[in-house]
Structures are given as C-alpha cells and as structure tokens.
Design an enzyme around this catalytic site. Structure first.
Site, mmCIF file in Angstrom:
data_model
loop_
_atom_site.group_PDB
_atom_site.id
_atom_site.type_symbol
_atom_site.label_atom_id
_atom_site.label_comp_id
_atom_site.label_asym_id
_atom_site.label_seq_id
_atom_site.Cartn_x
_atom_site.Cartn_y
_atom_site.Cartn_z
ATOM 1 N N GLU A 227 0.808 -1.226 0.000
ATOM 2 C CA GLU A 227 0.000 0.000 0.000
ATOM 3 C C GLU A 227 0.845 1.282 0.000
ATOM 4 O O GLU A 227 0.834 2.064 0.961
ATOM 5 C CB GLU A 227 -0.971 -0.023 1.178
ATOM 6 N N GLU A 330 -4.185 -8.769 -1.463
ATOM 7 C CA GLU A 330 -4.762 -8.663 -0.117
ATOM 8 C C GLU A 330 -6.215 -8.239 -0.151
ATOM 9 O O GLU A 330 -6.607 -7.355 -0.910
ATOM 10 C CB GLU A 330 -3.988 -7.644 0.734
#
Length: 479
Positions: A227, A330
């Site tokens: 991220e 994810e």
C-alpha cells in the site's frame, strides 16, 4: 391459415428447436453447493446430472454459457497470508486443532487446497509489536537477524509449505523500512524512504530472502511495498509512482539480480484498484523498470471512499499490459465484530470479487490473515478484522466463516496451470467464471446473489444440463 395460427405454429417450432433433448453424452457432472440459511457448505449434490442436446436457448431460459475453445490467462493459485498474528494464534492451538487447521487450508482432499502464501518482511499491523531485523542505524545490515520470525512465523510457514509441496507460491511484502531510513523517523504513519538509504533498503530484501531460504522456505517473489499510497497509523511507507519506478529500476531490480535472485517475481503497486492504471503506466512505460516487473498486485479496499469496487480497472490494465500478470495480494472484511462470524454477506464479498477479478485477467488471489483470534487480532494498533477461520483461544475451537467456503469453491477445484475459459450468464442475477484444468476437466463457478431460487442451464456448445441454485448460494460445477 390466419395470422394468429401462423404465429402460434412458429412459436412451437422455435420452442421445439430450443428444448433439451436426450443425447448420448453421459459425462459425469459434479455439483458442489454452499447456501445461506442451510447446512450446505461445499456439499456435493446426490443428484445425477447429464448433458443433453440444446441447440438454441430461448430468451426465457436462464443460461450459463461456457466456451472451452476460448482460453485466457494461466491460473497461478489461491491462498492467504501467514502474518505474525496468524502464526502467534496458531501456536496457541492444541496439536489436534493445528493439524485440523492445516488440513482445512492446505489439503485438496480434506480442505480447500491453498497454494499461495504471503508474509510480512519486518512488522505490520498484524504483529504484536513493531520490529525490524537490524539494530537502529545499521546501514550495512551487519546485525541482520530474523530470530523474531523463528518463534512463530517460520515454523508455521514450514508446515504449510510441506503440505502444499511443489505447487507452493511464497512471496514477501514489506510494510515499512526501519525508522531511521525514513523521513519521519517512524515505521508508522507513512513517511518516505530517504534517498541515501535506497541501496541499503534494496540490500535488505536480499538479506531477508537469503535468510528465510536458508530456513528451507523457497521464495517465489516479492512486492516492492505494501500500500505505497496509504499513510496508516500502522507500518507504512509512501512511494509515488515515479519513486517506486526509480527505486525498482536503479536499486531493487539490479540488486536482486546481482545477488543471484533475478528469478524472483517482482510485483509492483500492491494497493487498491482505484489508482492501478496510473501506477502501471508510470512504471511499465519505462522499459528499464518494466524488465524487472512480473506483475501488478492489488487490494480491494478502494470502496473506503463510499464508491463501488473498481473491477473494470483490472481489465483495463490487462488490456494495456497483456504481457504482465495481475495478482490479488490482499483483501479482508474490516471492523471485526464476533456477532458477524456467520454473516453471509462477508462470504459473498469474496465470491463477487474473485469472479470479477478472474474474469478481468487475474492469475492468482491472496487473502489476508489466514487465522485470527476471537478478537480479530492480535494487532498492535487495534486494527482488528475478520479472517476466513478464527480460533477462539478461550475454548480452543476453530470457527469457520462463510468466507472460507466461498474461497473454497475456487481454490479446492481449480488447479495450478489451469486456463480460464470463456463463461457468461444470460441474467445479471448470476455471476460466473470458468477454468479448464490441466487434465481437461472444466470447473465452472456460479453465484446467485439474489433471494430467489434460480433454475438455469449450464450450456457448453449445443449441450446443456439443467441445474437449480438456491437463494444466496454459490456452486462449483465440475464437467
């Protein structure tokens, strides 16, 4: 003959052409179902299904059309992350429950056949505390030591990898470099990697891969950064597209290659679908950076803004860069609440995402924590969430959620090396995707996201079989 008689006659001629007629095809068809408000969980139907001739369906007939002649991406696998939290919870289970858990995930016969594993390099939110593998300020990494991983994480990874065997795909992801390497001097709350530490941080990946492989865990690949556009209260590090490109092109890629790790699959982005086209363009339009990239990773949390999930963006990246791979890295159901262990909508979120992601070209799909405790942790910043399986450490029991079964409708039946084939539904109330396994069998997943039972025809060429899918159900058909 008057006009109304002619029309009536024509209708029955058409209906006759579209009716399902007996055929000599007696191919065995297996149907597995999980359905809300029933006890069905990956249960095989006792009913016998056969293909029969069906040359032309009517508009009034609900169909799922499968075309095995049209093949697309090669399937890598499905799996989840063994985080510090998962491994710590696992260590507290009885030996019997540990084996039950491992079989439930990693056995094709007794469980759902996971083959992909992801783990965190340095700590993440799902660690009991923040940590790195070096002492503060050690630029040369002389103090590098993964002893912290040897307590819980490595033993669990070894047991999982042993069950998966040769089909295992194991990759690593960092959440943050050590604090001293960042401009905010903190592993948490974003911050950026300082340019003077680019080489030291690239060396860090090499050290970790070498160390964990020395433990008998072959590393298939890595993501550059988890991220990279999110400033989180937990471990996080920000890279603009240009910064990720240049770090990969000038440091990480060459460093891995020089160390003999040029075969490791590097995945960029590792973040949500919203900005994925911009990140892919910025990195992959640079030929020097692109040569190090195996694929583009993505998560499903873009709906934090209140919008819908951006499945189409995955298809657009697939169109733009067909020579690169798409990997879901994810996803989880956020905001843990034990009252929602059996909330069916949580599983439906998985089914909808997996069907759409695979239909848009995704080769593999990685869930987040494979195991958490009865509080949705441990998590050192209280960012608790759901896992497909929870352990109630007060009772020692395992809790299987709907998400586990939804994932299983794909992972248990689709084999590594399968090819996705064309599959579509004639009604929007059904979602579907299909794969052809290396042995030639076809696996078709059908999801009914409505509150009504639906009768449909599974149609392959001019043959079809009639199947009923219950309300709020998911089916896997082997044919």
């Amino acid at each position: 003959m008057n006009k109304s008689v002619i029309l009536l006659f024509s209708y029955f001629v058409i209906l006759g052409c579209s009716s399902v007629k007996e055929t000599t095809s007696r191919k065995n068809i297996q149907v597995y179902t999980s359905a809300n408000e029933t006890n069905l969980r990956l249960d095989k139907s006792d009913q016998t299904y056969y293909f029969k001739e069906m040359k032309q369906p009517l508009e009034t007939q609900v169909c799922v059309f499968v075309n095995p002649n049209k093949k697309f991406q090669t399937f890598l696998g499905i799996g989840g992350a063994i985080t510090d939290a998962s491994a710590e919870v696992f260590s507290k289970l009885s030996s019997e429950k540990q084996q039950e858990f491992l079989n439930a995930y990693f056995s094709k016969n007794e469980g759902i056949g996971y083959s992909i594993l992801r783990t965190n390099m340095n700590s993440c939110d799902f660690s009991s505390s923040s940590y790195t593998y070096i002492q503060d300020g050690d630029i040369d990494l002389k103090s590098f030591d993964i002893s912290v991983d040897k307590k819980f994480k490595i033993p669990m990874l070894k047991r999982a990898m042993n069950l998966i065997g040769s089909k295992a795909t194991f990759y690593i992801s960092p959440w943050s470099p050590p604090a001293f390497m960042k401009d905010n001097n903190n592993m948490l709350k974003g911050g950026k990697l300082l340019p003077q530490y680019y080489q030291s941080w690239a060396n860090y990946y090499v050290k970790y891969i070498d160390a964990i492989q020395n433990e008998g865990l072959p590393v298939w690949g890595l993501t550059v950064q988890n991220e990279p556009m999110a400033t989180q209260i937990w471990e996080s590090c920000i890279y603009t597209a240009e910064e990720e490109r240049d770090f990969l092109k000038n440091f990480l890629g060459p460093t891995l290659k020089k160390a003999g790790f040029g075969d490791k699959k590097i995945t960029i982005w590792d973040h949500n679908r919203d900005l994925i086209t911009q990140r892919a363009s910025a990195v992959l339009d640079d030929k020097e950076a692109s040569k190090y990239v195996w694929g583009i990773g993505f998560h499903w949390y873009e709906n934090w803004s209140g919008g819908d999930q951006m499945y189409d963006n995955i298809g657009k990246v697939n169109e733009m860069y067909p020579d690169k791979n798409l990997l879901f890295t994810e996803g989880c159901v956020e905001k843990f609440d034990a009252k929602n262990y059996q909330l069916w909508a949580n599983g439906e979120r998985y089914g909808k995402s997996m069907i759409n992601d695979f239909n848009n070209g995704t080769v593999g799909w990685t869930d987040w924590n494979i195991l958490l405790d009865e509080n949705g942790g441990p998590n050192h910043v209280k960012n608790f969430c759901f896992a497909p399986i929870h352990a109630d450490l007060k009772t020692g029991e395992l809790i299987y959620t709907p998400s586990y079964y939804f994932i299983g409708h794909f992972s248990k039946f689709i084999d590594k090396g399968a090819k996705r084939i064309a599959s579509s539904a004639s009604r929007s109330n059904l979602l579907t995707t299909s794969f052809m396994n290396p042995n030639g069998e076809i696996v078709t997943v059908v999801m009914n996201h409505t509150d009504k039972e639906i009768k449909y025809f599974l149609s392959v060429g001019t043959n079809a079989t009639e199947i009923i899918i219950l309300p709020k159900a998911i089916q896997t058909i082997i044919h």
